[in-house]
Write a protein that holds these residues in place. Structure first.
Motif, PDB file in Angstrom:
ATOM      1  N   ALA A  60     -18.215 -19.923   3.514  1.00 58.38           N
ATOM      2  CA  ALA A  60     -18.021 -19.288   2.206  1.00 58.38           C
ATOM      3  C   ALA A  60     -17.387 -17.907   2.325  1.00 58.38           C
ATOM      4  O   ALA A  60     -16.809 -17.400   1.356  1.00 58.38           O
ATOM      5  CB  ALA A  60     -19.360 -19.188   1.475  1.00 58.38           C
ATOM      6  N   ARG A 101     -11.323 -13.711  -2.892  1.00 63.72           N
ATOM      7  CA  ARG A 101     -11.626 -13.112  -4.197  1.00 63.72           C
ATOM      8  C   ARG A 101     -11.486 -11.591  -4.146  1.00 63.72           C
ATOM      9  O   ARG A 101     -10.975 -10.975  -5.076  1.00 63.72           O
ATOM     10  CB  ARG A 101     -13.026 -13.505  -4.648  1.00 63.72           C
ATOM     11  N   LYS A 151     -14.696 -17.090   3.691  1.00 65.08           N
ATOM     12  CA  LYS A 151     -13.252 -17.200   3.443  1.00 65.08           C
ATOM     13  C   LYS A 151     -12.949 -17.104   1.946  1.00 65.08           C
ATOM     14  O   LYS A 151     -12.033 -16.392   1.539  1.00 65.08           O
ATOM     15  CB  LYS A 151     -12.734 -18.526   4.004  1.00 65.08           C
ATOM     16  N   ASN A 152     -13.724 -17.793   1.114  1.00 65.22           N
ATOM     17  CA  ASN A 152     -13.511 -17.763  -0.334  1.00 65.22           C
ATOM     18  C   ASN A 152     -13.794 -16.376  -0.906  1.00 65.22           C
ATOM     19  O   ASN A 152     -13.071 -15.900  -1.782  1.00 65.22           O
ATOM     20  CB  ASN A 152     -14.387 -18.799  -1.030  1.00 65.22           C
TER      21      ASN A 152
END
Length: 117
Positions: free
Chosen positions: A105, A112, A107-108
């Motif tokens: 997560a 953002r 990376k996401n």
């Protein structure tokens, strides 16, 4: 799949069961899941309450993953409300937690943060 009301009902049921059973780790997980569902359904204010509860619970029990997940969820609610400063702060906390855990997560969340500029 867009079945937000049904998903929210199931998360609320799970939350009640975990509270009754005295399972705080799974309670934090259910709170974050309910928050994510409500965010997806366009209810960031309600979602924020559940993520804040998950954050406090995760801190208390030392659940690093649910703590990072709560920060991520809170960031999404603040971003939806147009508060980029608080969104950034929570995404930075989420990124630090996910990175320490080696969670995908991260990376996401990094993406953002980059989108915020």
């Amino acid at each position: 799949q867009g079945h937000y009301e049904q998903a929210a009902t199931l998360h609320r049921q799970a939350l009640a069961l975990f509270r009754e059973a005295g399972e705080p780790f799974y309670e934090a997980e259910a709170l974050n899941s309910l928050g994510e569902t409500l965010s997806g359904h366009g209810k960031p204010g309600q979602a924020r309450t559940h993520h804040q509860d998950a954050l406090a619970l995760a801190r208390g029990i030392g659940s690093c993953y649910e703590l990072a997940r709560a920060h991520d969820g809170l960031a999404c609610t603040y971003d939806a409300a147009g508060d980029r400063s608080l969104a950034r702060r929570h995404w930075q906390q989420a990124l630090a937690g996910y990175t320490r855990l080696g969670a995908p997560a991260a990376k996401n969340v990094r993406a953002r943060l980059n989108d915020l500029g």
